[in-house]
Design a protein around this motif. Structure first.
Motif, PDB file in Angstrom:
ATOM      1  N   ILE A 277      49.048  38.726  36.462  1.00  0.00           N
ATOM      2  CA  ILE A 277      49.925  38.526  37.978  1.00  0.00           C
ATOM      3  C   ILE A 277      49.764  39.058  39.109  1.00  0.00           C
ATOM      4  CG2 ILE A 277      52.557  38.753  38.712  1.00  0.00           C
ATOM      5  CD1 ILE A 277      53.627  39.055  36.230  1.00  0.00           C
ATOM      6  N   TYR A 278      49.475  40.613  39.680  1.00  0.00           N
ATOM      7  CA  TYR A 278      49.081  41.351  40.643  1.00  0.00           C
ATOM      8  C   TYR A 278      47.808  41.193  41.153  1.00  0.00           C
ATOM      9  CZ  TYR A 278      53.965  41.857  41.238  1.00  0.00           C
ATOM     10  OH  TYR A 278      54.988  41.648  41.423  1.00  0.00           O
TER      11      TYR A 278
ATOM     12  N   GLN B  54      35.164  36.999  28.457  1.00  0.00           N
ATOM     13  CA  GLN B  54      35.358  38.035  27.634  1.00  0.00           C
ATOM     14  C   GLN B  54      35.449  39.033  28.815  1.00  0.00           C
ATOM     15  OE1 GLN B  54      37.525  37.224  25.383  1.00  0.00           O
ATOM     16  NE2 GLN B  54      38.638  39.309  25.001  1.00  0.00           N
ATOM     17  N   ASP B  55      34.152  39.417  28.580  1.00  0.00           N
ATOM     18  CA  ASP B  55      33.841  41.127  29.411  1.00  0.00           C
ATOM     19  C   ASP B  55      34.397  40.938  30.981  1.00  0.00           C
ATOM     20  OD1 ASP B  55      32.269  41.056  27.090  1.00  0.00           O
ATOM     21  OD2 ASP B  55      31.114  41.030  28.434  1.00  0.00           O
ATOM     22  N   ALA B  56      34.847  39.113  32.026  1.00  0.00           N
ATOM     23  CA  ALA B  56      35.112  39.528  33.324  1.00  0.00           C
ATOM     24  C   ALA B  56      36.403  39.526  33.135  1.00  0.00           C
ATOM     25  CB  ALA B  56      34.854  38.149  34.157  1.00  0.00           C
ATOM     26  N   MET B  57      37.054  38.221  32.213  1.00  0.00           N
ATOM     27  CA  MET B  57      38.999  38.395  32.390  1.00  0.00           C
ATOM     28  C   MET B  57      39.904  39.510  32.080  1.00  0.00           C
ATOM     29  SD  MET B  57      38.354  35.457  33.851  1.00  0.00           S
ATOM     30  CE  MET B  57      40.227  35.343  34.130  1.00  0.00           C
TER      31      MET B  57
ATOM     32  N   TYR C 180      44.470  33.244  41.262  1.00  0.00           N
ATOM     33  CA  TYR C 180      43.892  32.485  40.904  1.00  0.00           C
ATOM     34  C   TYR C 180      43.577  31.786  39.855  1.00  0.00           C
ATOM     35  CZ  TYR C 180      45.806  30.475  45.541  1.00  0.00           C
ATOM     36  OH  TYR C 180      46.314  30.354  46.694  1.00  0.00           O
ATOM     37  N   PRO C 181      44.285  32.749  38.598  1.00  0.00           N
ATOM     38  CA  PRO C 181      43.053  32.159  37.104  1.00  0.00           C
ATOM     39  C   PRO C 181      42.246  31.721  36.933  1.00  0.00           C
ATOM     40  CG  PRO C 181      45.655  32.539  36.879  1.00  0.00           C
ATOM     41  CD  PRO C 181      45.331  32.881  38.512  1.00  0.00           C
ATOM     42  N   HIS C 182      42.552  30.522  37.174  1.00  0.00           N
ATOM     43  CA  HIS C 182      41.861  28.192  36.816  1.00  0.00           C
ATOM     44  C   HIS C 182      40.502  28.743  37.526  1.00  0.00           C
ATOM     45  CE1 HIS C 182      46.283  26.587  34.767  1.00  0.00           C
ATOM     46  NE2 HIS C 182      45.666  28.054  34.199  1.00  0.00           N
ATOM     47  N   ASP C 183      40.634  29.316  38.605  1.00  0.00           N
ATOM     48  CA  ASP C 183      39.468  28.617  39.527  1.00  0.00           C
ATOM     49  C   ASP C 183      38.907  30.299  39.331  1.00  0.00           C
ATOM     50  OD1 ASP C 183      41.482  26.993  40.788  1.00  0.00           O
ATOM     51  OD2 ASP C 183      41.417  27.874  42.833  1.00  0.00           O
TER      52      ASP C 183
END
Length: 309
Positions: A98-99, A144-147, A103-106
């Protein structure tokens, strides 16, 4: 009376501001005067009216994001790839989801673009179709590593569509059609060749059987003639007279057979008994001359061999 009504309304307002519900597979963030207070999950929840507020809601279900990337292959063909990313927010890292990431999609889209445009230019167009799973694995590994740091777990990445340029697709279809026509022509040629070979084999077998039949027929005729000569010899007729008698008999049998067919166009030449006798004499003379020549050549060969010794 008015004060009572105001108190009731105020009480309802406070009650409504105190209790709230969170749906299943959902998480909400509670802030107090703009500062993070807590994360609440599904069920009936409490908060302080006018002080606490629901700042954000986030789904804990598996979600899918479709990203279309246009890039160029190693053989300079522009192609569009549709990559489907399935992800989920980790419950224990809801705060980060959340914090920490607005913008997770972007963010996911940027990583997909980066990986696809790094992998596809290394491949030819045909290899892109064959190795699409390798592209999907590379995208998942990078995401996977980034998110994961931001509270997102990548469940699966899929390359669901590969769409080359329209002219390229038309050319590929023509190539495939030509290749299939070539294969069909090869099969037709093989079938025609097999038919020719089998027909030749059948004709050869037919000729062999026909020749064998003619040989058997002549062998039986010769055996019959031999038996006829033996029978005539037993009653005092020599071989030459017996042969003449047989030829004359067959001559008349042939004439009789021709006479039985009214519409026959067959002409037997010569057709007199004397001609049959002449034919027999000529045959006997030929056999005698042939034997004499053979004997002379044999004696000459024996004489030459003696001279060499």
């Amino acid at each position: 009376m008015i004060e009572t009504i105001l108190l009731i309304v105020l009480g309802l307002f406070v009650l409504m501001g105190t209790f709230f519900t969170v749906k299943q597979q959902t998480a909400v963030s509670i802030e107090r005067f703009g500062k993070f207070q807590s994360i609440r999950f599904s069920g009936l929840q409490l908060k302080i009216p006018l002080i606490d507020r629901v700042a954000a809601r986030i789904s804990l279900k598996i979600q899918q994001l479709d990203v279309v990337v246009e890039t160029k292959t190693l053989d300079d063909v522009f192609v569009k790839l549709k990559v489907s990313v399935q992800y989920v927010v980790l419950k224990e890292k809801t705060y980060d989801a959340i914090y920490r990431l607005e913008y997770p999609h972007d963010q996911i889209t940027s990583y997909v673009f980066d990986v696809v445009r790094a992998e596809v230019p290394k491949m030819k167009l045909d290899d892109v179709f064959v190795k699409k799973d390798d592209i999907a694995i590379a995208v998942k590994r990078e995401l996977q590593d980034a998110m994961l740091e931001y509270g997102f777990d990548i469940i699966k990445t899929l390359v669901t569509d590969i769409d080359p340029d329209t002219q390229v697709k038309s050319a590929m279809n023509r190539i495939n059609a030509s290749e299939r026509e070539k294969i069909a022509a090869q099969f037709e040629g093989d079938a025609a060749r097999i038919l020719i070979v089998e027909k030749a084999k059948a004709e050869a077998e037919s000729k062999r059987l026909q020749g064998q039949g003619i040989a058997d027929q002549r062998r039986e005729i010769a055996r019959g003639l031999e038996e006829s000569v033996e029978v005539l010899n037993k009653v005092g007729i020599n071989s030459q007279e017996a042969s003449a008698l047989i030829v004359v008999t067959q001559h008349y049998d042939t004439l009789q057979s021709i006479g039985e067919h009214v519409n026959s166009n067959l002409i037997l030449l010569p057709n007199s008994p004397q001609a049959g006798s002449d034919m027999l004499n000529n045959m006997v003379a030929s056999f005698t001359a042939s034997n004499q020549i053979g004997e002379a050549m044999k004696k000459q060969k024996e004489a030459q061999e003696k001279d060499k010794k």
